[in-house]
Structure formats: structure tokens, C-alpha cells
Design a protein around this motif. Structure first.
Motif, mmCIF file in Angstrom:
data_model
loop_
_atom_site.group_PDB
_atom_site.id
_atom_site.type_symbol
_atom_site.label_atom_id
_atom_site.label_comp_id
_atom_site.label_asym_id
_atom_site.label_seq_id
_atom_site.Cartn_x
_atom_site.Cartn_y
_atom_site.Cartn_z
ATOM 1 N N LYS A 72 0.634 -1.638 0.248
ATOM 2 C CA LYS A 72 -0.066 -0.014 0.250
ATOM 3 C C LYS A 72 0.859 0.878 -0.179
ATOM 4 O O LYS A 72 1.539 1.252 0.246
ATOM 5 N N ARG A 102 -9.171 -4.480 5.457
ATOM 6 C CA ARG A 102 -10.363 -3.208 6.677
ATOM 7 C C ARG A 102 -9.142 -1.864 6.017
ATOM 8 O O ARG A 102 -9.577 -0.697 6.088
ATOM 9 N N LYS A 103 -7.779 -2.312 5.593
ATOM 10 C CA LYS A 103 -7.182 -1.252 5.072
ATOM 11 C C LYS A 103 -7.307 -0.905 3.889
ATOM 12 O O LYS A 103 -6.091 0.699 3.082
ATOM 13 N N ARG A 105 -9.027 1.240 0.709
ATOM 14 C CA ARG A 105 -10.138 2.156 0.511
ATOM 15 C C ARG A 105 -10.590 2.524 -0.835
ATOM 16 O O ARG A 105 -9.400 2.449 -1.472
ATOM 17 N N ILE A 106 -11.099 3.122 -1.753
ATOM 18 C CA ILE A 106 -11.075 3.936 -2.474
ATOM 19 C C ILE A 106 -10.908 5.028 -2.999
ATOM 20 O O ILE A 106 -10.158 5.601 -1.738
ATOM 21 N N ASN A 108 -7.128 4.049 -2.610
ATOM 22 C CA ASN A 108 -5.866 4.038 -2.337
ATOM 23 C C ASN A 108 -4.992 3.425 -3.699
ATOM 24 O O ASN A 108 -5.495 2.144 -4.420
ATOM 25 N N ASN A 125 -16.004 0.102 -4.467
ATOM 26 C CA ASN A 125 -15.792 -1.437 -3.239
ATOM 27 C C ASN A 125 -17.247 -1.998 -4.085
ATOM 28 O O ASN A 125 -18.070 -1.431 -4.044
ATOM 29 N N SER A 128 -18.328 -6.582 1.323
ATOM 30 C CA SER A 128 -16.726 -6.915 2.393
ATOM 31 C C SER A 128 -15.087 -6.754 1.868
ATOM 32 O O SER A 128 -14.019 -6.145 2.574
ATOM 33 N N ARG A 131 -13.340 -5.599 -4.509
ATOM 34 C CA ARG A 131 -12.734 -4.051 -5.301
ATOM 35 C C ARG A 131 -12.560 -4.184 -5.677
ATOM 36 O O ARG A 131 -12.714 -5.037 -6.712
#
Length: 349
Positions: A72, A102-103, A105-106, A108, A125, A128, A131
Motif C-alpha cells: 500500500k 479493512r486497510k 479504501r477507494i 488507495n 468497493n 466486504s 474491490r
């Protein structure tokens, strides 16, 4: 039938982490639906159960190296990305699973390769863990796909609790795999060696190839007691006119038609005519086969030993008869057959 009918105790030591040394020398349990008898053989003995003009239906899908590891941006956190399907070749959009989700997100960005030669941006997303990624790469589409192959690794199942080896790239692929697109192997076919296929061919057995790109949804556990409420993920399916002709001719001539694996069975049962013959097909299927079910085409099948409460086990119950399936699985546990992808096989006749 209810979900609870498909539970059984599977000892951990029966999960096969490595394949048999020789493909066709895994064990074979032969289950006869008429006589309700069980025999213990080696897989290469399968040739004794087939004659000239019989047909085996093979799923020729090819597994692509779908598991990748990236970092990331800014934090450098290691993220596993599992490629599920290409959504748009021109825009390089892919449907993926990420872990830890959880790490991510849109917006990233993820960097792949020691030299960060491939970058992906999260643009949506979907679930859960799901992506949508847009890959950013300077080269042509062919070079981009080559880069994905180079950076990806063979997606052996998660339960195999070890590092991927070089051997997995070859062994987690059937020897007749041709059409790339699966994220998991159609595992019943892993037992065929080139030598065994040749011997079957010499004996006069015909082969019909279909393509069902196995998705991860195949392995989703069923979580509803009422099976009719379970939703299968859709998978891409191709059945050619040539395959239909081979299979329909064998049916006409009262020859044995054998599905190699649950994916082949799901493929052909997704495209049956009102006369119970096979039709060509191009599209997607979310066919879920569970008892009671009236099979239209195949009169025997080869399959691996499956997990409790799985959709695959439910299909076997529908084909075999529930009591006989239970008897076979009890015998498999007692006789220490190896379960799952790299495990042993069952022939149901």
C-alpha cells in the motif's frame, strides 16, 4: 434436504497438502449405484470401467496465477490481491478480493513487484473483501497480461498450509488445460496423466471438452439450512457444437457418458434441451445442483472427496443417492483416503 444432512467429521490429517507423486497413482474409490458396492483401486484402473465409444467430458479451463502481493502506498503494508475476473480489458479493470480488506479504501494505490513496475488504484468497493482495481501500466495489453502472470502465483487453496512451490504451477493444472480463466483447478482432472489419456484413447474412449472457468464461489460454504435459498456465484461457460455432437451421439448409441468433475457436470446440466440432449452454450451459469435432482446426460462421474456442507458434496449426494454417499464417505475416512484438491478420487457408476 437440509444443510445439516451434509455435515460429517473430517480429521485434519486427511487433508492432502501435496499431490501424489504420480498423477494417476492416487487412490480411486469405485462406487456402484446399482449394486451399492464399493471397491478400492488406483486411479489408473479407471480404464477397466470404460469401453469403445464411451465419452469422458473434460473441463479444459486453465488456472491463471491469480494471487498477487502488493504494498500500500505511504504505509507499505503488505496486501494480498486475488484476481477474480477481468471487467474491462481496455481500461484494465479487475474484480478482486483484498486481504486485509479493512486497510483498503477507494482512492488507495497498491504497488507490485520489487521495482513497483505495476500500480493499481482502488476505484470501487463491491463486497466486504471485494474491490474494483484499475491497473496502471505503460506497456501494451499483451505486456500487461504478461506482467500479471510474472507477478502472480498459483492460487493453491487456502487450507493448504504451506508456501507455494514451483511444482504447484504444474501440478495444480490439468494436463489438458487450454483456456485460461479459472482461479481454481477443476481438481478431478488432476488425476489424469498423459500416459493414461493415451491408453484411454487407444481403447476407443472419446473426449468432449467444455470450458467452465471455476471461480472462488464454488468453495463458498453454504450458510442457510434451507438449500433452496443458497445463491451460487456465476461462472463463465462455453460448450461448443462439437462437444454436443460427441456427447449426444454417445447418448444415442447407449454408450457411457462420464463427467470428469463437478464442474463438467454443472456445465452440461446448465444447457440441456427438453429432449435431454446437450445444447451449445456461451454465457454464465449459477446452476446449483442438490438433492433431489434428475440428471439428464451423464450416467457416471469422477470426483474428489469434498468438504462438509459444500455445494460439491450436495451434488455428489444428488448423483450418488444420499445414503450411499454417506456410506462412501464413512469408508473414505476409515480407509484414510486423502481429501480436497490434491487428494484421492471417486468414480461413481
Amino acid at each position: 434436504m437440509k444443510l445439516s444432512h451434509f455435515n460429517f467429521n473430517l480429521p485434519n490429517e486427511l487433508l492432502a497438502e501435496f499431490p501424489s507423486e504420480n498423477r494417476d497413482e492416487s487412490r480411486l474409490m469405485v462406487v456402484n449405484r446399482k449394486t451399492k458396492t464399493i471397491e478400492h483401486k488406483l486411479f489408473k484402473d479407471i480404464i477397466d470401467y470404460f469401453d469403445d465409444g464411451d465419452v469422458m467430458i473434460l473441463n479444459n479451463t486453465k488456472v491463471f496465477p491469480a494471487r498477487m502481493y502488493g504494498n500500500k502506498e505511504k504505509t507499505g503494508a503488505r496486501i494480498e490481491v486475488f484476481l477474480l475476473r477481468e471487467l474491462n480489458a481496455e481500461q484494465r479493470l479487475w474484480d478482486v478480493l483484498v486481504d486485509p480488506a479493512r486497510k483498503i479504501r477507494i482512492g488507495n494505490k497498491l504497488y507490485f513487484g520489487d521495482d513497483d513496475s505495476l500500480v493499481a488504484e482502488v476505484i470501487d468497493n463491491t463486497t466486504s473483501r471485494g474491490r474494483t482495481l484499475r491497473f496502471l501500466y505503460d506497456g501494451s495489453y499483451t505486456e500487461f497480461r504478461k506482467k500479471l502472470t510474472e507477478l502472480g502465483e498459483t492460487p493453491i487453496p487456502k487450507y493448504i498450509n504451506r508456501e507455494v512451490t514451483e511444482e504447484d504451477a504444474e501440478r495444480y493444472q490439468t494436463i489438458y488445460a487450454k483456456v485460461e480463466g479459472a482461479v481454481a483447478a477443476p481438481t478431478a482432472g488432476l488425476h489424469f496423466s498423459k500416459h493414461l489419456l493415451k491408453r484411454l484413447e487407444i481403447k476407443g474412449i472419446d473426449f468432449a471438452e467444455v470450458t467452465l472457468h471455476v471461480g472462488l464461489g464454488t468453495f463458498n460454504p453454504v450458510e442457510v439450512e434451507d438449500l433452496s435459498k443458497h445463491k451460487m456465484d456465476s461462472e463463465e461457460l462455453f460448450i461448443s457444437q462439437e462437444a454436443c455432437d460427441i456427447i449426444n451421439k454417445a447418448k444415442e448409441n447407449k454408450k457411457r457418458v462420464c463427467c470428469i468433475g463437478t464442474t463438467s457436470m454443472r456445465a452440461i446440466e446448465s444447457s440441456v434441451s427438453s429432449q435431454r440432449t446437450l445444447n451449445p452454450f456461451t454465457g454464465w451459469t449459477n446452476k446449483f445442483i442438490f438433492p433431489p435432482y434428475d440428471f439428464s446426460i451423464a450416467d457416471c462421474m469422477v470426483t474428489n472427496f469434498h468438504t462438509p456442507k459444500s455445494t460439491l458434496l450436495m451434488m455428489i449426494s444428488a448423483f450418488c443417492g444420499h445414503d450411499l454417499m454417506k456410506k462412501a464417505y464413512e469408508e473414505a475416512v476409515k480407509e484414510k483416503y486423502r481429501f480436497y484438491s490434491y487428494g484421492d478420487a471417486m468414480l461413481i457408476i
